[in-house]
Design a protein around this motif. Structure first.
Motif, PDB file in Angstrom:
ATOM      1  N   ASP A 152     -12.093  10.178  -2.384  1.00 13.42           N
ATOM      2  CA  ASP A 152     -11.948  10.948  -1.146  1.00 13.42           C
ATOM      3  C   ASP A 152     -10.483  11.286  -0.855  1.00 13.42           C
ATOM      4  OD1 ASP A 152     -14.659  10.842  -0.825  1.00 13.42           O
ATOM      5  OD2 ASP A 152     -14.648   9.231   0.666  1.00 13.42           O
ATOM      6  N   ALA A 153      -9.576  10.431  -1.316  1.00  8.46           N
ATOM      7  CA  ALA A 153      -8.147  10.672  -1.081  1.00  8.46           C
ATOM      8  C   ALA A 153      -7.623  11.831  -1.917  1.00  8.46           C
ATOM      9  CB  ALA A 153      -7.349   9.404  -1.392  1.00  8.46           C
ATOM     10  N   LYS A 154      -8.428  12.252  -2.929  1.00  6.55           N
ATOM     11  CA  LYS A 154      -8.020  13.333  -3.837  1.00  6.55           C
ATOM     12  C   LYS A 154      -6.621  13.073  -4.384  1.00  6.55           C
ATOM     13  CE  LYS A 154     -10.871  17.014  -1.831  1.00  6.55           C
ATOM     14  NZ  LYS A 154     -11.858  16.101  -1.266  1.00  6.55           N
ATOM     15  N   ALA A 155      -6.426  11.846  -4.831  1.00  8.73           N
ATOM     16  CA  ALA A 155      -5.111  11.415  -5.301  1.00  8.73           C
ATOM     17  C   ALA A 155      -4.730  12.121  -6.593  1.00  8.73           C
ATOM     18  CB  ALA A 155      -5.117   9.902  -5.516  1.00  8.73           C
ATOM     19  N   LYS A 156      -3.630  12.853  -6.552  1.00 14.31           N
ATOM     20  CA  LYS A 156      -3.141  13.529  -7.756  1.00 14.31           C
ATOM     21  C   LYS A 156      -2.345  12.582  -8.641  1.00 14.31           C
ATOM     22  CE  LYS A 156      -2.919  18.078  -5.577  1.00 14.31           C
ATOM     23  NZ  LYS A 156      -2.057  19.233  -5.211  1.00 14.31           N
ATOM     24  N   ALA A 157      -1.998  11.426  -8.079  1.00 15.87           N
ATOM     25  CA  ALA A 157      -1.163  10.475  -8.819  1.00 15.87           C
ATOM     26  C   ALA A 157      -1.964   9.650  -9.824  1.00 15.87           C
ATOM     27  CB  ALA A 157      -0.448   9.544  -7.840  1.00 15.87           C
ATOM     28  N   TYR A 158      -3.303   9.757  -9.779  1.00 20.43           N
ATOM     29  CA  TYR A 158      -4.125   8.922 -10.665  1.00 20.43           C
ATOM     30  C   TYR A 158      -5.273   9.770 -11.212  1.00 20.43           C
ATOM     31  CZ  TYR A 158      -5.933   4.446 -12.351  1.00 20.43           C
ATOM     32  OH  TYR A 158      -6.341   3.402 -13.144  1.00 20.43           O
ATOM     33  N   PRO A 159      -5.575   9.657 -12.507  1.00 20.64           N
ATOM     34  CA  PRO A 159      -6.609  10.504 -13.119  1.00 20.64           C
ATOM     35  C   PRO A 159      -7.998  10.249 -12.552  1.00 20.64           C
ATOM     36  CG  PRO A 159      -5.870   8.802 -14.655  1.00 20.64           C
ATOM     37  CD  PRO A 159      -4.939   8.764 -13.489  1.00 20.64           C
ATOM     38  N   LEU A 160      -8.636  11.313 -12.080  1.00 25.50           N
ATOM     39  CA  LEU A 160      -9.939  11.182 -11.432  1.00 25.50           C
ATOM     40  C   LEU A 160     -11.038  10.814 -12.428  1.00 25.50           C
ATOM     41  CD1 LEU A 160     -11.447  11.404  -8.762  1.00 25.50           C
ATOM     42  CD2 LEU A 160     -11.773  13.851  -9.206  1.00 25.50           C
ATOM     43  N   PRO A 173       0.777  -1.241   0.000  1.00 24.36           N
ATOM     44  CA  PRO A 173       0.000   0.000   0.000  1.00 24.36           C
ATOM     45  C   PRO A 173       0.808   1.290   0.000  1.00 24.36           C
ATOM     46  CG  PRO A 173       0.031  -0.949   2.184  1.00 24.36           C
ATOM     47  CD  PRO A 173       0.720  -1.940   1.293  1.00 24.36           C
ATOM     48  N   GLU A 174       2.093   1.184   0.122  1.00 26.56           N
ATOM     49  CA  GLU A 174       2.941   2.376   0.113  1.00 26.56           C
ATOM     50  C   GLU A 174       4.047   2.214  -0.928  1.00 26.56           C
ATOM     51  OE1 GLU A 174       2.418   5.131   1.655  1.00 26.56           O
ATOM     52  OE2 GLU A 174       0.811   4.451   2.985  1.00 26.56           O
ATOM     53  N   PRO A 175       4.380   3.298  -1.630  1.00 27.53           N
ATOM     54  CA  PRO A 175       3.779   4.628  -1.546  1.00 27.53           C
ATOM     55  C   PRO A 175       2.456   4.699  -2.289  1.00 27.53           C
ATOM     56  CG  PRO A 175       5.487   4.613  -3.229  1.00 27.53           C
ATOM     57  CD  PRO A 175       5.530   3.257  -2.574  1.00 27.53           C
ATOM     58  N   LYS A 176       1.673   5.721  -1.990  1.00 29.98           N
ATOM     59  CA  LYS A 176       0.392   5.923  -2.669  1.00 29.98           C
ATOM     60  C   LYS A 176       0.656   6.615  -4.015  1.00 29.98           C
ATOM     61  CE  LYS A 176      -2.538   4.543   0.646  1.00 29.98           C
ATOM     62  NZ  LYS A 176      -1.611   4.003   1.629  1.00 29.98           N
ATOM     63  N   ASP A 177       1.172   5.865  -4.949  1.00 28.91           N
ATOM     64  CA  ASP A 177       1.530   6.417  -6.254  1.00 28.91           C
ATOM     65  C   ASP A 177       0.602   5.871  -7.337  1.00 28.91           C
ATOM     66  OD1 ASP A 177       2.338   3.804  -6.332  1.00 28.91           O
ATOM     67  OD2 ASP A 177       4.462   4.215  -6.576  1.00 28.91           O
ATOM     68  N   PHE A 178       0.960   6.124  -8.592  1.00 26.28           N
ATOM     69  CA  PHE A 178       0.130   5.703  -9.722  1.00 26.28           C
ATOM     70  C   PHE A 178      -0.093   4.193  -9.714  1.00 26.28           C
ATOM     71  CE2 PHE A 178      -0.412   4.111 -14.028  1.00 26.28           C
ATOM     72  CZ  PHE A 178      -1.444   4.909 -14.502  1.00 26.28           C
ATOM     73  N   ILE A 179       0.955   3.424  -9.438  1.00 30.15           N
ATOM     74  CA  ILE A 179       0.845   1.962  -9.469  1.00 30.15           C
ATOM     75  C   ILE A 179      -0.125   1.477  -8.391  1.00 30.15           C
ATOM     76  CG2 ILE A 179       2.106  -0.210  -9.193  1.00 30.15           C
ATOM     77  CD1 ILE A 179       4.569   1.208 -10.317  1.00 30.15           C
ATOM     78  N   TYR A 180      -0.050   2.083  -7.205  1.00 31.12           N
ATOM     79  CA  TYR A 180      -0.953   1.685  -6.121  1.00 31.12           C
ATOM     80  C   TYR A 180      -2.412   1.915  -6.529  1.00 31.12           C
ATOM     81  CZ  TYR A 180      -3.719   2.073  -1.884  1.00 31.12           C
ATOM     82  OH  TYR A 180      -4.718   1.938  -0.946  1.00 31.12           O
ATOM     83  N   ILE A 182     -14.374   1.116  -3.046  1.00 29.49           N
ATOM     84  CA  ILE A 182     -12.980   1.353  -3.430  1.00 29.49           C
ATOM     85  C   ILE A 182     -12.855   2.655  -4.203  1.00 29.49           C
ATOM     86  CG2 ILE A 182     -11.051   0.522  -4.847  1.00 29.49           C
ATOM     87  CD1 ILE A 182     -12.004  -2.346  -4.193  1.00 29.49           C
ATOM     88  N   TYR A 183     -13.763   2.866  -5.153  1.00 30.77           N
ATOM     89  CA  TYR A 183     -13.710   4.102  -5.942  1.00 30.77           C
ATOM     90  C   TYR A 183     -13.949   5.339  -5.071  1.00 30.77           C
ATOM     91  CZ  TYR A 183     -13.624   1.299 -10.179  1.00 30.77           C
ATOM     92  OH  TYR A 183     -13.265   0.419 -11.164  1.00 30.77           O
ATOM     93  N   LYS A 184     -14.853   5.211  -4.107  1.00 27.47           N
ATOM     94  CA  LYS A 184     -15.107   6.339  -3.204  1.00 27.47           C
ATOM     95  C   LYS A 184     -13.870   6.634  -2.359  1.00 27.47           C
ATOM     96  CE  LYS A 184     -18.535   8.160   0.035  1.00 27.47           C
ATOM     97  NZ  LYS A 184     -17.531   8.853   0.837  1.00 27.47           N
ATOM     98  N   ARG A 185     -13.161   5.586  -1.954  1.00 27.33           N
ATOM     99  CA  ARG A 185     -11.940   5.759  -1.165  1.00 27.33           C
ATOM    100  C   ARG A 185     -10.878   6.508  -1.973  1.00 27.33           C
ATOM    101  NH1 ARG A 185     -11.335   0.665   0.493  1.00 27.33           N
ATOM    102  NH2 ARG A 185      -9.756   0.025  -1.018  1.00 27.33           N
TER     103      ARG A 185
END
Length: 218
Positions: A159-167, A123-130, A153-156
């Motif tokens: 909610d994380a507002k992950a910049k590493a993966y396209p929303l 689970p770490e790091p929270k990057d594109f691959i994760y 899973i998608y809501k998680r």
């Protein structure tokens, strides 16, 4: 006469300064040698570390190329799964290898093996691959008609507002899960959000088509 005196004074001053420097060097020879040796040591250490880093980058680059080649040939060479699994335990691209293996098993329709591979992704790091692994896991749940788990899973990820993966990818797949679950209105709202927020993306165009079909079916 004054010029001669000034010149003599300057020469005496220069000789005096030079003498002081030589005496200082003579007294501090041992300390200066130690300082010089320390500087040489740190320079060599720095160069050595740079060389090691360059070698590591080269090794990682070769590993990535090998992983990509094995993944490309998986369709015709199923034995590459074992090779990918072996490489998965080596280096920084180990998680990518597990994602490749999981993708292969999804393509083959073996969802249990796909989930087993994804479970190995750290689970770490929270990057594109994760997040790619999380997205794939959610898709596997949707294929198993476990829509609630997929949506969670998608809501998680959302909610994380992950910049590493396209929303737009996350929202589009979330809408598909909602549609699969039978929540048409909720799915329509998410499709429209993707269409409005990402009109030029592949998923934005696809979302527009999905929304049009859902509206026509009402």
């Amino acid at each position: 006469m004054k010029k001669v005196v000034k010149k003599q004074l300057k020469e005496d001053e220069f000789v005096s300064t030079l003498t002081k420097i030589l005496r200082f060097i003579e007294k501090r020879t041992k300390e200066l040698i130690i300082v010089a040796a320390a500087i040489v040591f740190f320079v060599l250490l720095f160069l050595g570390l740079r060389l090691i880093q360059a070698q590591n980058v080269k090794k990682q680059s070769q590993l990535l190329s090998q992983l990509l080649e094995l993944r490309t040939e998986l369709g015709t060479k199923p034995e590459n799964v074992a090779k990918l699994d072996e490489l998965a335990g080596k280096g920084k691209f180990s998680r990518l290898a597990y994602v490749f293996i999981a993708t292969h098993w999804v393509e083959q329709g073996d969802l249990e093996k796909a989930k087993a591979s994804l479970a190995k992704v750290q689970p770490e790091p929270k990057d594109f691959i994760y997040y790619q692994a999380e997205d794939l896991l959610a898709q596997v749940n949707s294929l198993e008609k476990n829509y609630d788990q997929a949506i969670a899973i998608y809501k998680r990820i959302e909610d994380a507002k992950a910049k590493a993966y396209p929303l737009d990818v996350v929202l589009f797949h979330k809408a598909e899960a909602l549609e699969g679950k039978g929540e048409k209105m909720e799915a329509l709202a998410v499709y429209k959000k993707v269409q409005q927020d990402y009109p030029q993306s592949y998923y934005g165009v696809d979302a527009a088509e999905k929304a049009r079909k859902l509206e026509a079916a009402q």
